[in-house]
Design a protein around this motif. Sequence first.
Motif, short mmCIF file in Angstrom:
data_model
loop_
_atom_site.label_atom_id
_atom_site.label_comp_id
_atom_site.label_asym_id
_atom_site.label_seq_id
_atom_site.Cartn_x
_atom_site.Cartn_y
_atom_site.Cartn_z
N LEU A 134 0.81 -1.21 0.00
CA LEU A 134 0.00 0.00 0.00
C LEU A 134 0.85 1.27 0.00
O LEU A 134 0.35 2.35 -0.31
N HIS A 193 3.52 1.15 -1.95
CA HIS A 193 4.20 0.92 -3.22
C HIS A 193 5.70 0.73 -3.00
O HIS A 193 6.52 1.22 -3.77
N TYR A 212 -7.67 -7.82 -1.53
CA TYR A 212 -7.51 -6.45 -2.02
C TYR A 212 -6.03 -6.12 -2.16
O TYR A 212 -5.60 -5.53 -3.17
N HIS A 250 -4.19 -5.05 -5.51
CA HIS A 250 -3.42 -3.81 -5.60
C HIS A 250 -2.01 -4.10 -6.10
O HIS A 250 -1.48 -3.38 -6.96
N TYR A 256 -2.15 -4.84 -9.73
CA TYR A 256 -2.32 -3.56 -10.44
C TYR A 256 -0.97 -2.88 -10.64
O TYR A 256 -0.67 -2.36 -11.72
N SER A 286 -5.96 -8.27 -12.03
CA SER A 286 -6.36 -7.60 -10.80
C SER A 286 -7.87 -7.53 -10.68
O SER A 286 -8.44 -7.80 -9.61
N TYR A 318 -12.51 -1.35 -0.17
CA TYR A 318 -11.18 -1.31 -0.77
C TYR A 318 -11.11 -2.16 -2.03
O TYR A 318 -10.42 -1.80 -3.00
N ALA A 333 -10.11 -0.82 -5.77
CA ALA A 333 -9.09 -1.43 -6.63
C ALA A 333 -9.64 -1.66 -8.03
O ALA A 333 -8.95 -1.46 -9.03
N HIS A 355 -6.78 6.63 -2.10
CA HIS A 355 -6.68 6.16 -3.48
C HIS A 355 -6.89 7.25 -4.52
O HIS A 355 -6.89 6.95 -5.72
#
Length: 413
Positions: A201, A203, A230, A234, A237, A245, A266, A270, A307
């Motif tokens: 989350l 990254h 989720y 993510h 993704y 995803s 969440y 996504a 997000h």
Amino acid sequence: MPDRWEDAMEYITVHEAAQKWKISERLTQQYCIGGRIQGAKKFGGVWAIPADAQKPEDPRRRRKPAEPKPSVPQSAPGVPNAHLIPMPLLNSTFAPGECLACVEGIEDVRLRDIARAEYNYFSGQPEEAARMSELYLSDPDLSLRLSASLIYAYSNLSIGQIQRARYALTEVRNTLKDADESMPPQLRAAAFFTVTAAAVLLHLPLPEGIGALQDYLRLLPPGLRMFALYVQAHYTYLQGDYGKSIGIVETALAMQTEVFPIPSIYLHLAAVMDYMSLKQPEEAQAHLLAAWALARPDDLIEGFGEHHGLLGGMLEAVLKKDYPEDFKRIIAITYRFSAGWRRVHNPVTGHDVADNLTTTEFATAMLAARGWTNQEIADHMGISPNTVKQYISTTLQKLNIRQRKDLKKYMLL
């Protein structure tokens, strides 16, 4: 309106329905896209609504059902009661509007405190979430420590206490390093989930030497499993595999036997990220509306702010006009969270995500970086092409670059 329909039913236009129900045409169209008007059909680019269709119920006015009562897990399945379930609110089912009642219904006072910290975080109150979670950072129970550390880390991102956030993230990683065979497998799975969620989350790269998240899913309680899916969506993704995803999201939502509102919010968000990356805004909008219907009755708006940059202007296109006050609060969350997020993310990854753009400039630049034309961006966000051009020009100046293709370096792509 077309001259002939697929059946003999009498239809009216979006404009006529909006006048009949005394709501905006935009909201009426959102109801159509979200599948909330029974019998509504799309012919070309025009929605046709059955003349006798009922106005969809506003989730804010939904009557609170007497049954079933919120489902509040206390202990991890298969683990002695001394080991409490992590993130109890994530693992709870409750009807829209019943979140706080669910929290107060938790019998164990320690779990109730953690659930209150969760609620404060997910409702955009990071100061209180940090204060409550800090009390459990050194708790003897591992599940409480894991929960507290994750809440404390993300709360401190939003209030600008970056050193405290880094400390909590380090403690989470150390927990996994210290895991051995004496640790119950369910708690090892919870520790692995927490470490993975914290990294994905933000990254950030996953720690070296850890396995795949899906290997631990079966050991997690249902709500945490949903949120782990989720996290997996993510992560997928971020690899650029948007179709896969979406598959994770749709499968997770379809297979749940009861709704876990926070993980579901969440998961829907996504899906918005994925569909916007695939330039399918109608599908993205349907998922955003589904997330909003779950979130708004309990003020669970944090995820929308977190997000924002990944949602491709969908908040501006869908929420800004019909929910202006909620939109303002979400944008305030975005500025606070993203400022802390970048201070952890950028130094570690070397990816210089832009920090001097307004949220609208960032959303516009995200779409431009994904190859959207000015006209497409304008149609999506409900602004003029000249306004889009102005946003892009200002963004290029702020980032000291000359071409749209260079935007990717500064976006969350």
